[in-house]
Scaffold this motif. Structure first.
Motif, PDB file in Angstrom:
ATOM      1  N   TYR A  86      26.171  41.021  18.817  1.00 22.73           N
ATOM      2  CA  TYR A  86      25.494  42.257  18.456  1.00 22.73           C
ATOM      3  C   TYR A  86      24.630  42.740  19.616  1.00 22.73           C
ATOM      4  O   TYR A  86      23.924  41.969  20.248  1.00 22.73           O
ATOM      5  N   PRO A 123      21.675  45.440  20.076  1.00 24.94           N
ATOM      6  CA  PRO A 123      20.834  46.346  19.284  1.00 24.94           C
ATOM      7  C   PRO A 123      20.594  47.671  19.993  1.00 24.94           C
ATOM      8  O   PRO A 123      20.897  47.832  21.175  1.00 24.94           O
ATOM      9  N   LEU A 173      15.840  45.176  23.628  1.00 23.22           N
ATOM     10  CA  LEU A 173      15.256  43.954  23.080  1.00 23.22           C
ATOM     11  C   LEU A 173      15.391  42.763  24.026  1.00 23.22           C
ATOM     12  O   LEU A 173      15.640  41.642  23.587  1.00 23.22           O
ATOM     13  N   LEU A 174      15.251  43.010  25.326  1.00 24.77           N
ATOM     14  CA  LEU A 174      15.170  41.883  26.255  1.00 24.77           C
ATOM     15  C   LEU A 174      13.808  41.223  26.046  1.00 24.77           C
ATOM     16  O   LEU A 174      12.841  41.893  25.687  1.00 24.77           O
ATOM     17  N   PHE A 175      13.734  39.920  26.247  1.00 24.39           N
ATOM     18  CA  PHE A 175      12.462  39.225  26.073  1.00 24.39           C
ATOM     19  C   PHE A 175      11.594  39.433  27.314  1.00 24.39           C
ATOM     20  O   PHE A 175      11.979  39.015  28.395  1.00 24.39           O
ATOM     21  N   LEU A 215      21.004  33.901  26.410  1.00 27.57           N
ATOM     22  CA  LEU A 215      20.458  33.591  25.082  1.00 27.57           C
ATOM     23  C   LEU A 215      21.440  32.824  24.198  1.00 27.57           C
ATOM     24  O   LEU A 215      21.083  31.841  23.558  1.00 27.57           O
ATOM     25  N   TYR A 216      22.697  33.257  24.210  1.00 26.58           N
ATOM     26  CA  TYR A 216      23.684  32.611  23.339  1.00 26.58           C
ATOM     27  C   TYR A 216      23.856  31.135  23.727  1.00 26.58           C
ATOM     28  O   TYR A 216      23.865  30.260  22.875  1.00 26.58           O
ATOM     29  N   ARG A 273      21.683  29.271  25.188  1.00 29.03           N
ATOM     30  CA  ARG A 273      20.480  28.527  24.839  1.00 29.03           C
ATOM     31  C   ARG A 273      20.504  28.135  23.353  1.00 29.03           C
ATOM     32  O   ARG A 273      20.170  27.017  22.993  1.00 29.03           O
ATOM     33  N   ARG A 327      24.224  40.104  28.034  1.00 32.61           N
ATOM     34  CA  ARG A 327      23.791  39.091  27.065  1.00 32.61           C
ATOM     35  C   ARG A 327      24.755  39.067  25.873  1.00 32.61           C
ATOM     36  O   ARG A 327      25.153  38.006  25.394  1.00 32.61           O
ATOM     37  N   THR A 328      25.171  40.265  25.440  1.00 33.03           N
ATOM     38  CA  THR A 328      26.097  40.347  24.311  1.00 33.03           C
ATOM     39  C   THR A 328      27.500  39.878  24.712  1.00 33.03           C
ATOM     40  O   THR A 328      28.153  39.155  23.970  1.00 33.03           O
ATOM     41  N   CYS A 356      28.305  36.180  24.647  1.00 36.44           N
ATOM     42  CA  CYS A 356      28.480  35.507  23.354  1.00 36.44           C
ATOM     43  C   CYS A 356      29.930  35.081  23.239  1.00 36.44           C
ATOM     44  O   CYS A 356      30.818  35.847  23.580  1.00 36.44           O
TER      45      CYS A 356
END
Ligand SMILES: Nc1ncnc2c1ncn2[C@@H]1O[C@H](COP(=O)(O)OP(=O)(O)O)[C@@H](O)[C@H]1O
Ligand SMILES: [Mg+2]
Lengths: 250, 252
Positions: free
Chosen positions: A75, A77, A81-83, A94-95, A97, A141-142, A145
């Protein structure tokens, strides 16, 4: 069918937002859901990822019904919404991790940095990147995944017109190499025409009222080709505006 | 650089003016030491008493650090529990706010009755003073964070507690640090209050002793020490923030 949605309904408290929604997506297809703001596009993606539970209806992936958060979907968004507390490399991994494959994810990410226009920014924090780069990072990032289906929620909606155009060109070029099933939701007609194999027009509670397939011209799509799609644009416009007029007359 | 200088200039001039007037008043009216010591007298006793002050300060700082550490641990633990279980939050949070209105000077003697004259009641005084700002800022930050972040990591396959580790706690850390800065400034005073009620060492004990002997120059010297240490504690948190949270720097 890769993804099948049948009879899906959902309400926020007592307001029905999605009612009896049906659509299907084939393996490797790039499908757009096109609709006005507030018609429930983001909600559909939240139902697919399992963040929200439908009040009725079914979601099937590869012919099997799924419920809740299953990890079938990658997904992206509406906001990137990066940290802010992690650098770009850690953000895009992220995935890896979450699923315990961080080293492998890092390796994979480093291979892709250049293609995503992020070369040299691995150690930078998101706040020091431009809007377009942040969006590309969110997309990477997506893409990293290991899920079958990408869900993109107005990925370029927050960008200025010029950057948005560049990002669309870039995504079009990525499409061929990526070869994954993609569901994009957008309110931007040109974006939908330019990028998709198939466009589903969403009219709020009336569900999907129309389906269109832009042609694939010889030598691939280009901006020139997009500008010549007057007829298609007109049809979509009529479809959306016509519905609106009908609703207003009720 | 020019702006920075100007920011410092006004308070410095004000302070220098007050000190000069103070010094002059004490000299002209020949005010005795046990009523008001001159700034020069305070400075000279700060010099002569420095070794003694440092020894007592060591005790006080140790209590303050222990109390802060404990307060931090408890605040993070309770913050997460309150966030994860809204029922617990609505039960505890209002009570927490009310307890803050009980004056520490009333609580400290009671703690000594329960815990004796050792180091424990002093640490507990610090905990009671430092816990609240940290717990509140941390809990509020977690409650107010954009839930889309949680949706994102959950859709990536993270479990409920993994979501805390990945987004909720890191997102609340800047607020936690702000709370810690406030607490750090209180922590030395908290320890001093604890020592004041009953102790054999520490700046509070020293303060009580020199006050009872009417050695006001030493009282003021000790107060200077307390102010300095409080600022140092605040600075310590700032240093930790700069080292551990580099992304917070660039934003402002
Ligand atoms: N958390 C929510 N609570 C209540 N209503 C919501 C919530 N999120 C969205 N809505 C409403 O649901 C409708 C659809 O929202 P959304 O799916 O975000 O639309 P879109 O993405 O197409 O702009 C909108 O009218 C919106 O006001
Ligand atoms: Mg939306």
């Amino acid at each position: 069918m890769k993804l099948e949605v049948s009879g899906l309904s959902f309400s926020y408290s007592d307001r029905e937002v999605i009612k009896d929604l049906n659509f299907q997506i084939k393996e490797g297809e790039f499908v757009s859901i096109l609709g006005a703001s507030g018609c429930g596009k983001s909600t559909i993606l939240k139902l697919l990822t399992g963040v929200r539970k439908p009040s009725s209806g079914k979601i099937l992936v590869d012919g099997e019904e799924i419920k809740g958060m299953t990890g079938h979907f990658a997904y992206m968004p509406q906001n990137d919404l990066l940290f802010p507390w992690k650098n770009i490399l850690d953000n895009v991994c992220l995935y890896g991790r979450i699923h315990g494959g961080l080293d492998q994810a890092r390796e994979e990410a480093m291979k892709n940095m250049e293609a995503f226009g992020l070369g040299g920014y691995e150690k930078s924090y998101p706040s020091s990147l431009s809007g377009g780069m942040r969006q590309r990072a969110a997309f990477l990032r997506t893409a990293l995944c290991q899920s079958d289906i990408l869900l993109l929620d107005e990925p370029f909606g927050a960008l200025d017109v010029i950057t948005r155009g560049e990002m669309q060109d870039w995504l079009l070029s990525m499409r061929e190499t990526m070869n994954r099933t993609v569901l994009l939701v957008t309110h931007d007609m040109d974006e939908a025409i330019y990028l998709s194999d198939r466009i589903l027009i969403l009219s709020g509670c009336s569900g999907i009222t129309c389906e269109l397939s832009p042609e694939n011209p010889e030598g691939g799509r280009s901006r020139e080709w997009l500008y010549s799609q007057g007829k298609l644009r007109q049809r979509i416009h009529r479809e959306i505006m016509g519905r609106r007029l009908d609703e207003n007359h009720l | 650089m020019a702006g920075r200088k100007r920011k410092w200039l006004a308070p410095a001039v004000t302070a220098a003016g007050i000190l000069a007037a103070w010094e002059a008043a004490v000299r002209i009216y020949q005010i005795p030491l046990y009523v008001l010591p001159a700034p020069s007298a305070v400075l000279s006793s700060l010099g002569t008493e420095f070794p003694v002050l440092i020894r007592h300060a060591g005790v006080t700082v140790a209590e303050a650090l222990a109390g802060m550490g404990l307060a931090l641990f408890l605040a993070v633990l309770l913050g997460i529990i309150m966030d994860a279980f809204p029922g617990v939050k609505s039960g505890i949070y209002p009570v927490l706010v009310v307890t803050q209105t009980v004056p520490m000077i009333v609580l400290a003697p009671i703690l000594i009755i329960y815990l004796g004259f050792g180091i424990a009641p002093k640490i507990l005084t610090v905990v009671l003073m430092c816990f609240f700002p940290v717990a509140v800022s941390f809990t509020d930050a977690m409650g107010q964070m954009d839930e889309e972040y949680v949706h994102l990591v959950r859709s990536f396959g993270a479990g409920k507690w993994q979501a805390y580790r990945l987004v909720k706690i890191p997102a609340a850390v800047p607020a936690l640090v702000s709370g810690l800065k406030v607490s750090a400034t209180y922590s030395i005073s908290g320890a001093v209050v604890g020592e004041w009620i009953g102790a054999q060492s520490g700046l509070g004990y020293y303060l009580l002793r020199v006050k009872n002997g009417y050695m006001l120059d030493k009282v003021f010297a000790c107060v200077l020490m307390i102010v300095g240490l409080s600022l140092c504690m605040n600075g310590l948190i700032r240093l930790i923030q700069m080292a551990a949270l580099p992304y917070m720097e660039k934003k402002h």
